[in-house]
Design a protein around this motif. Structure first.
Motif, short mmCIF file in Angstrom:
data_model
loop_
_atom_site.label_atom_id
_atom_site.label_comp_id
_atom_site.label_asym_id
_atom_site.label_seq_id
_atom_site.Cartn_x
_atom_site.Cartn_y
_atom_site.Cartn_z
N THR A 246 49.55 47.02 36.70
CA THR A 246 48.61 46.97 36.99
C THR A 246 47.30 48.05 36.28
O THR A 246 46.01 48.21 36.65
N SER A 247 47.95 49.13 35.63
CA SER A 247 47.40 50.38 35.45
C SER A 247 46.75 49.83 33.76
O SER A 247 47.14 49.01 33.06
N PRO A 248 45.78 50.47 32.98
CA PRO A 248 45.43 50.06 32.06
C PRO A 248 46.31 50.18 30.54
O PRO A 248 46.45 49.63 29.69
N ARG A 249 46.92 50.81 31.26
CA ARG A 249 48.23 51.35 30.05
C ARG A 249 49.26 50.60 29.94
O ARG A 249 49.86 50.14 29.21
N LEU A 250 48.82 49.70 30.90
CA LEU A 250 49.76 47.94 30.23
C LEU A 250 49.20 47.46 29.15
O LEU A 250 50.47 46.76 28.48
#
Lengths: 560, 382
Positions: A246-250
């Motif tokens: 769910t992190s933008p870093r995905l």
């Protein structure tokens, strides 16, 4: 300079020792041993350095080339070593990184502790620095022997040069040339509840998760979950999975995944005949890759869309240079504008974007065969054998033949050659539908004065052009299966073998049932009981043989 | 309003369509230069110094500063000292001394009329590019295409300055200013609009604009086509709109009118300034490969032409005796008489340009913030 050679030599010896069967290496590969070693890719290296030392650190140097296996560099990394010249490059890069990270402006904050002002060695401060950076660099805590080694090196350097920060940066540069940094080493350990079974240790799990999902080294939260052992529990694993996906870093992880699957690194070898394609430039090449990756991230993550729609969507992103190639206007409202291809452009999905069409063409003309090979390999996981050594290309190359006035006619005539027919009858229907796009991906309707025919038939079903091809790919279960295989291979560094098919099928079923959403696929794969199964024979217990072990499948603790 | 290689009725299509709907096409100029007719005796000659029918007396030479200074009374010994390397290379040496060529030591870059006029080779050929601006077939040159009465006194004055002489796109001065444009010093955008067939429209317009967006080079070193450029509305001095007719792809101005545009900018030799063509005319052609090229003409004020050349550097680089140029321009000025003195304030001129297809983006387009172009039927975008 003398010190640089000295430290380089130390590192080389250290590496050599760890890579060979010296006493220290025995400790590393001892029971139960190393499950796998994968050399960091350039992208993983860069992201790791940015995360640990800061985004502003420049990485200057040449990386060892990757090798693609089964269509993925990720698989090749498991079979790569480091050459002596490559090692020198890695050392130069590491020295540059740490010299920037501990330069005069950054040293105080980078150290995080205050060594004596007179430049004397402060063992407590050095220990804290080495443990903190070592944990992120090696993706696990330093053990006592390692810490002692690096402390000794740092201490000698500080004593010689009277500069504490200099000592730290030398020690960390050497650490960055150790195999434990340059290789993602997955270690197996005995399962505490079943001494006959083995599992990946928690740090290896954390590392696999971090590189798969964020394309970088594990963060503190992930390492802490490994350290506490909670990552071995289903709840702990799901908690981290939820956090990471769910992190933008995905998007960093997804971009790296598709960059590998789509072989975008091959763009470094792409050239175009400037007289025919004057718009092609490195700017266009770079933007074309970005267009495709933005499309994918937007569709799969932002929109949580169906993977199969990547072959049918007419939504994309363009910047000023791509707008010129697509011959549409760029609005200047933001660097990358969302753009919907008009129906007249006949574009559908990522195979009709500039990146794919340019990458899989000749320098001077489009190539239905190269495009067909690429689609078959990249999206259907079917490798194409090399053409016969004595293949006769004369029909294809004879553009003056009055009977065979188009690429299509020449290709179909060539495919009548019995030695070529097998492959061409499979590949050409995949490539010819894209022939209304030239070697730079620009739309065209005519070849000379003749309309370009893009109607085809595949396995008894007729379709036309890129839109027809896109629908065919989207509806082909093999395409979705292939994607699951690629994600598994990318995550584990090994191609799915017969023994993995049960897991692959279960993951595919879950992916399919949940609308072919990428997050669903990642969740199904990562939480599958076999995902973290080490790819090594289980260790033999005293009085037993490996063959007698019934299973090395890892039972999850606290199963629900 | 979207303005692209060809948008028809708000829909953008490629290729030439026969339709009676409003249409817009945009171009970005990739080369613009004075329309010099280079006519060497040897057709193969490429050197700007080659003698020819246009310049039988040759081209301008290096200035003889010592002679000019001595001619106006400077003593020979002090003049010679100016050429002593120790003096010339010493810190603080002021080249402004070379400007003191007025009869009483005036600065000729400010008061050129105080200087002695020296021989200044001018075009003596009969042929020229341009237009019959005064509607008098008896004045001026014969057009290269045979048209009588072509007025191009600017060419007559400047055509034997080696810096500006040469075949199309080869003169040093043109290379210098266009390279400056290619490197981003300015961008000249053309927008062609009409309501009928883009190849045949009796009531179209051609607008001249500047853009803050730089030209983009292609892989061959030329200017890439189909790039987008914003229209810069903040410089009205560089904008104008000309009613035109289009017949079989040839764009002609309907009536003489003021045309303002930018043809230089940003660099030391040729700073940004508008080119204003009074009673201007144009004839451009839409080529089969989608380009727009041709001629502009009109009377441009002659004093600014001299002013940008009133300095030591351009005198040396271009081999122009600046005050003699002033005299020549004044003498050859042939348009727009001063209502009080009757002195002509402008000189007939012609420029040629080449432009590639582009997209022009208005402030409204940018402000719309819609980002994505929307699919539209007939191969267009809104």
């Amino acid at each position: 300079m003398k010190l640089a050679w000295s430290t380089a030599t130390r590192a080389l010896l250290s590496t050599a020792c760890l890579l060979t069967a010296c006493a220290d290496a025995d400790r590393v590969i001892g029971d139960p041993g190393i499950a796998s070693m994968r050399r960091l890719t350039e992208s993983e290296y860069r992201h790791t350095v940015a995360d640990i030392f800061g985004q502003e650190i420049e990485i200057r140097g040449r990386f060892e080339p990757d090798v693609r296996e089964h269509g993925l560099n990720a698989l090749g990394t498991a079979n790569l070593t480091i050459t002596p010249s490559g090692f020198e490059q890695y050392y130069a890069i590491a020295a540059s990184v740490t010299s920037q990270a501990f330069d005069e402006a950054r040293a105080a904050s980078a150290l995080g502790c205050s060594p004596p002002a007179d430049g004397a060695f402060d063992a407590n401060c050095a220990t804290r620095v080495l443990e903190r950076y070592g944990r992120r660099l090696l993706r696990r805590p330093l053990d006592d022997a390692e810490l002692a080694t690096y402390l000794k090196l740092a201490g000698e350097t500080v004593d010689t040069f009277g500069d504490f920060a200099y000592g730290m940066r030398q020690a960390l540069a050497v650490m960055m040339t150790s195999p434990d940094f340059l290789f993602r080493i997955e270690r197996a350990e005995r399962h505490p509840d079943d001494p006959r079974a083995i599992r990946l240790d928690a740090y290896s799990k954390a590392t696999r998760l971090a590189f798969l999902l964020w394309n970088t080294t594990p963060d503190d939260a992930l390492l802490s979950a490994a350290e506490s052992g909670v990552l071995h529990t289903e709840a702990g694993l799901r908690e981290q999975l939820e956090r990471l996906t769910t992190s933008p870093r995905l998007s960093d992880g997804v971009r790296a995944l598709f960059r590998d699957i789509l072989q975008l690194d091959q763009f470094s070898n792409v050239t175009k005949d400037a007289s025919l394609y004057p718009k092609f430039s490195q700017v266009v090449a770079s933007s074309a890759q970005e267009e495709t990756l933005r499309t994918i991230v937007h569709h799969l993550l932002t929109q949580d869309g169906d993977y199969r729609e990547l072959f049918t969507t007419n939504e994309t992103f363009i910047d000023r240079s791509l707008a010129a190639v697509y011959r549409t206007r760029y609005r200047f409202d933001e660097e990358w504008s969302r753009y919907t291809f008009p129906d007249s452009e006949e574009r559908a999905g990522i195979v009709s974007q500039i990146s794919f069409l340019t990458l899989h063409s000749h320098p001077g003309e489009s190539s239905p065969t190269k495009r067909g090979v690429a689609i078959n390999e990249i999206f259907r996981c079917e490798e194409t054998p090399d053409p016969p050594a004595n293949v006769d290309f004369s029909i294809i190359q004879d553009t003056e033949n009055p009977e065979l006035t188009t690429r299509r006619k020449r290709l179909l005539a060539h495919s009548e050659d019995p030695s070529c027919a097998g492959c061409h009858k499979k590949l050409d229907p995949l490539g010819l539908p894209l022939d209304r796009f030239d070697a730079l991906g620009q739309h065209r309707r005519l070849e000379g004065s003749e309309p370009i025919d893009v109607s085809l038939e595949l396995e008894g079903v007729g379709y036309e052009g890129a839109t027809g091809l896109g629908s065919a790919l989207a509806n082909d279960p093999q395409v979705s299966h292939c994607f699951v295989d690629h994600v598994y291979g990318y995550a584990t560094g090994s191609w799915a073998e017969t023994g993995d098919q049960e897991m692959i099928e279960e993951v595919y079923s879950s992916f399919s049932e949940r609308g072919h959403r990428l997050r669903a696929l990642l969740s199904a794969l990562i939480t599958h009981p076999d995902f973290f199964r080490p790819n090594v024979p289980a260790p033999a217990s005293r009085g037993e043989t490996t063959a007698s072990l019934t299973s090395n499948r890892e039972p999850l603790e606290n199963p629900k | 309003m979207i303005r692209g290689p060809l948008s028809v009725g708000g829909l953008l299509v490629f290729g030439f369509a026969s339709t009676a709907m409003a249409w817009t096409k945009a171009y970005v100029v990739e080369w613009v230069e004075p329309a010099v007719y280079f006519d060497p005796f040897d057709p193969e000659a490429i050197s700007a110094a080659s003698p020819g029918r246009d310049c039988p007396a040759g081209v301008t030479k290096d200035l003889d500063y010592p002679k000019q200074l001595i001619d106006v009374g400077h003593d020979s010994e002090s003049v010679q000292k100016l050429y002593d390397p120790e003096v010339r290379n010493a810190p603080g040496f002021d080249r402004a001394v070379f400007a003191k060529r007025g009869r009483n030591g005036e600065d000729v870059y400010r008061e050129p009329w105080t200087a002695i006029e020296y021989p200044f080779p001018q075009v003596e050929g009969k042929l020229s590019y341009g237009f019959d601006l005064d509607d008098d077939p008896a004045t001026g040159f014969t057009g290269v295409d045979g048209t009588p009465g072509v007025n191009n006194a600017y060419y007559k004055v400047m055509g034997c300055i080696g810096h500006y002489r040469g075949h199309p796109r080869t003169a040093d001065g043109a290379k210098y200013s266009n390279e400056s444009m290619h490197n981003g010093s300015f961008t000249l955008l053309l927008v062609l609009e009409g309501k009928q067939d883009p190849m045949n429209d009796p009531a179209a317009t051609l607008s001249f604009h500047t853009s803050p967006d730089k030209l983009v080079r292609d892989a061959l070193g030329g200017i890439a086509s189909d790039y987008s450029f914003r229209i810069d509305d903040s410089h009205p001095e560089f904008q104008s709109k000309v009613p035109v007719t289009i017949k079989n792809g040839v764009v002609d101005s309907i009536e003489p009118q003021r045309i303002a545009l930018q043809v230089s900018g940003g660099r030391r030799l040729y700073p940004a300034r508008p080119l204003v063509l009074h009673r201007g005319r144009l004839r451009l052609e839409l080529t089969e490969d989608g380009r727009l090229e041709g001629l502009l003409g009109g009377y441009q004020p002659w004093e600014p032409i001299w002013r940008v050349r009133a300095n030591y550097i351009i005198e040396v680089v271009a081999k122009i005796d600046s005050p003699s140029l002033w005299y020549a321009l004044k003498r050859n000025a042939d348009g727009i008489p001063d209502p009080e003195t009757g002195q002509m304030t402008a000189i007939s001129s012609a420029f040629r340009l080449w432009a590639v297809p582009a997209f022009s983006i208005t402030a409204v387009d940018v402000a719309s913030g819609q980002g994505a172009a929307h699919a539209a039927p007939d191969g267009g975008v809104e």
